[in-house]
Design a protein around this motif. Sequence first.
Motif, PDB file in Angstrom:
ATOM      1  N   PHE A  54      10.527 -21.776 -31.370  1.00  0.00           N
ATOM      2  CA  PHE A  54       9.787 -21.077 -30.319  1.00  0.00           C
ATOM      3  C   PHE A  54      10.160 -19.604 -30.288  1.00  0.00           C
ATOM      4  CE2 PHE A  54       9.768 -25.429 -28.882  1.00  0.00           C
ATOM      5  CZ  PHE A  54       8.505 -25.578 -28.312  1.00  0.00           C
ATOM      6  N   SER A  55       9.197 -18.793 -29.892  1.00  0.00           N
ATOM      7  CA  SER A  55       9.468 -17.379 -29.642  1.00  0.00           C
ATOM      8  C   SER A  55      10.147 -17.248 -28.285  1.00  0.00           C
ATOM      9  CB  SER A  55       8.153 -16.587 -29.610  1.00  0.00           C
ATOM     10  OG  SER A  55       7.403 -16.907 -28.434  1.00  0.00           O
ATOM     11  N   GLU A  56      10.423 -16.027 -27.903  1.00  0.00           N
ATOM     12  CA  GLU A  56      10.882 -15.786 -26.539  1.00  0.00           C
ATOM     13  C   GLU A  56       9.751 -16.163 -25.583  1.00  0.00           C
ATOM     14  OE1 GLU A  56      10.397 -11.253 -25.624  1.00  0.00           O
ATOM     15  OE2 GLU A  56      10.784 -11.503 -27.753  1.00  0.00           O
ATOM     16  N   SER A  57      10.054 -16.307 -24.309  1.00  0.00           N
ATOM     17  CA  SER A  57       9.033 -16.650 -23.308  1.00  0.00           C
ATOM     18  C   SER A  57       8.322 -15.406 -22.816  1.00  0.00           C
ATOM     19  CB  SER A  57       9.669 -17.362 -22.117  1.00  0.00           C
ATOM     20  OG  SER A  57      10.133 -18.631 -22.508  1.00  0.00           O
ATOM     21  N   TYR A  58       7.052 -15.569 -22.513  1.00  0.00           N
ATOM     22  CA  TYR A  58       6.214 -14.500 -21.962  1.00  0.00           C
ATOM     23  C   TYR A  58       5.650 -14.972 -20.629  1.00  0.00           C
ATOM     24  CZ  TYR A  58       6.547 -12.575 -26.626  1.00  0.00           C
ATOM     25  OH  TYR A  58       7.030 -12.068 -27.810  1.00  0.00           O
ATOM     26  N   ALA A  59       5.346 -14.029 -19.753  1.00  0.00           N
ATOM     27  CA  ALA A  59       4.868 -14.361 -18.412  1.00  0.00           C
ATOM     28  C   ALA A  59       3.463 -14.952 -18.420  1.00  0.00           C
ATOM     29  CB  ALA A  59       4.905 -13.119 -17.523  1.00  0.00           C
ATOM     30  N   SER A  60       2.639 -14.571 -19.389  1.00  0.00           N
ATOM     31  CA  SER A  60       1.261 -15.064 -19.414  1.00  0.00           C
ATOM     32  C   SER A  60       0.878 -15.547 -20.800  1.00  0.00           C
ATOM     33  CB  SER A  60       0.294 -13.952 -18.986  1.00  0.00           C
ATOM     34  OG  SER A  60       0.203 -12.957 -19.998  1.00  0.00           O
ATOM     35  N   ARG A  61      -0.138 -16.362 -20.831  1.00  0.00           N
ATOM     36  CA  ARG A  61      -0.683 -16.850 -22.095  1.00  0.00           C
ATOM     37  C   ARG A  61      -1.183 -15.685 -22.944  1.00  0.00           C
ATOM     38  NH1 ARG A  61      -5.374 -21.162 -22.061  1.00  0.00           N
ATOM     39  NH2 ARG A  61      -3.619 -22.555 -21.865  1.00  0.00           N
ATOM     40  N   GLU A  62      -1.809 -14.701 -22.296  1.00  0.00           N
ATOM     41  CA  GLU A  62      -2.354 -13.549 -23.019  1.00  0.00           C
ATOM     42  C   GLU A  62      -1.248 -12.763 -23.732  1.00  0.00           C
ATOM     43  OE1 GLU A  62      -3.148 -14.348 -19.801  1.00  0.00           O
ATOM     44  OE2 GLU A  62      -5.100 -15.200 -20.359  1.00  0.00           O
ATOM     45  N   GLU A  63      -0.103 -12.578 -23.054  1.00  0.00           N
ATOM     46  CA  GLU A  63       1.020 -11.877 -23.689  1.00  0.00           C
ATOM     47  C   GLU A  63       1.543 -12.670 -24.890  1.00  0.00           C
ATOM     48  OE1 GLU A  63       3.901  -9.691 -20.866  1.00  0.00           O
ATOM     49  OE2 GLU A  63       3.099 -11.395 -19.728  1.00  0.00           O
ATOM     50  N   ALA A  64       1.661 -13.981 -24.736  1.00  0.00           N
ATOM     51  CA  ALA A  64       2.134 -14.822 -25.837  1.00  0.00           C
ATOM     52  C   ALA A  64       1.145 -14.797 -26.997  1.00  0.00           C
ATOM     53  CB  ALA A  64       2.360 -16.253 -25.354  1.00  0.00           C
ATOM     54  N   LEU A  65      -0.148 -14.799 -26.681  1.00  0.00           N
ATOM     55  CA  LEU A  65      -1.171 -14.746 -27.718  1.00  0.00           C
ATOM     56  C   LEU A  65      -1.099 -13.432 -28.492  1.00  0.00           C
ATOM     57  CD1 LEU A  65      -3.610 -15.889 -29.185  1.00  0.00           C
ATOM     58  CD2 LEU A  65      -5.037 -15.008 -27.314  1.00  0.00           C
ATOM     59  N   ARG A  66      -0.956 -12.323 -27.780  1.00  0.00           N
ATOM     60  CA  ARG A  66      -0.836 -11.017 -28.462  1.00  0.00           C
ATOM     61  C   ARG A  66       0.400 -10.993 -29.360  1.00  0.00           C
ATOM     62  NH1 ARG A  66      -2.714  -9.040 -23.542  1.00  0.00           N
ATOM     63  NH2 ARG A  66      -0.620  -8.516 -22.817  1.00  0.00           N
ATOM     64  N   ALA A  67       1.498 -11.526 -28.866  1.00  0.00           N
ATOM     65  CA  ALA A  67       2.737 -11.563 -29.662  1.00  0.00           C
ATOM     66  C   ALA A  67       2.550 -12.450 -30.899  1.00  0.00           C
ATOM     67  CB  ALA A  67       3.897 -12.058 -28.812  1.00  0.00           C
ATOM     68  N   ALA A  68       1.882 -13.585 -30.740  1.00  0.00           N
ATOM     69  CA  ALA A  68       1.631 -14.481 -31.876  1.00  0.00           C
ATOM     70  C   ALA A  68       0.742 -13.806 -32.910  1.00  0.00           C
ATOM     71  CB  ALA A  68       0.981 -15.772 -31.389  1.00  0.00           C
ATOM     72  N   GLU A  69      -0.264 -13.084 -32.448  1.00  0.00           N
ATOM     73  CA  GLU A  69      -1.156 -12.372 -33.375  1.00  0.00           C
ATOM     74  C   GLU A  69      -0.399 -11.293 -34.145  1.00  0.00           C
ATOM     75  OE1 GLU A  69      -4.181 -11.289 -30.570  1.00  0.00           O
ATOM     76  OE2 GLU A  69      -5.374 -13.090 -31.013  1.00  0.00           O
ATOM     77  N   GLN A  70       0.514 -10.592 -33.467  1.00  0.00           N
ATOM     78  CA  GLN A  70       1.333  -9.579 -34.147  1.00  0.00           C
ATOM     79  C   GLN A  70       2.259 -10.230 -35.167  1.00  0.00           C
ATOM     80  OE1 GLN A  70       3.214  -7.550 -30.890  1.00  0.00           O
ATOM     81  NE2 GLN A  70       1.488  -6.157 -30.589  1.00  0.00           N
ATOM     82  N   ALA A  71       2.869 -11.353 -34.797  1.00  0.00           N
ATOM     83  CA  ALA A  71       3.759 -12.056 -35.720  1.00  0.00           C
ATOM     84  C   ALA A  71       2.982 -12.564 -36.938  1.00  0.00           C
ATOM     85  CB  ALA A  71       4.459 -13.215 -35.012  1.00  0.00           C
ATOM     86  N   ALA A  72       1.786 -13.093 -36.696  1.00  0.00           N
ATOM     87  CA  ALA A  72       0.957 -13.596 -37.793  1.00  0.00           C
ATOM     88  C   ALA A  72       0.559 -12.463 -38.736  1.00  0.00           C
ATOM     89  CB  ALA A  72      -0.289 -14.285 -37.234  1.00  0.00           C
ATOM     90  N   GLU A  73       0.204 -11.322 -38.171  1.00  0.00           N
ATOM     91  CA  GLU A  73      -0.170 -10.177 -38.998  1.00  0.00           C
ATOM     92  C   GLU A  73       1.010  -9.739 -39.870  1.00  0.00           C
ATOM     93  OE1 GLU A  73      -1.308  -5.582 -38.187  1.00  0.00           O
ATOM     94  OE2 GLU A  73      -2.420  -7.077 -37.025  1.00  0.00           O
TER      95      GLU A  73
END
Length: 82
Positions: free
Chosen positions: A23-42
């Motif tokens: 797991f990544s670190e925790s984010y306050a919202s789904r949108e923040e986690a999604l942006r972080a996942a997209e950056q990691a994937a890129e």
Amino acid sequence: MPRVTYEVVEHDGGWAYKMGGAFSESYASREEALRAAEQAAEAHESAGADEHIQYQDPQGRWHEEMESGEDRPEVNVAQRPS
């Protein structure tokens, strides 16, 4: 070509992305986690330098080889329904 999926999930009182069982670190919202996942994937898909790697196989034998920086997996970001 290998395929890697980052999945956005509820985790530890917030949201995170995971790949496999990590797991990544925790984010306050789904949108923040999604942006972080997209950056990691890129970043995961980006080519890099060739690397000399060493690894141990299931039989305990060590191997050495050159890993091409161009040999990148196909990456996907998936979201669980709300």
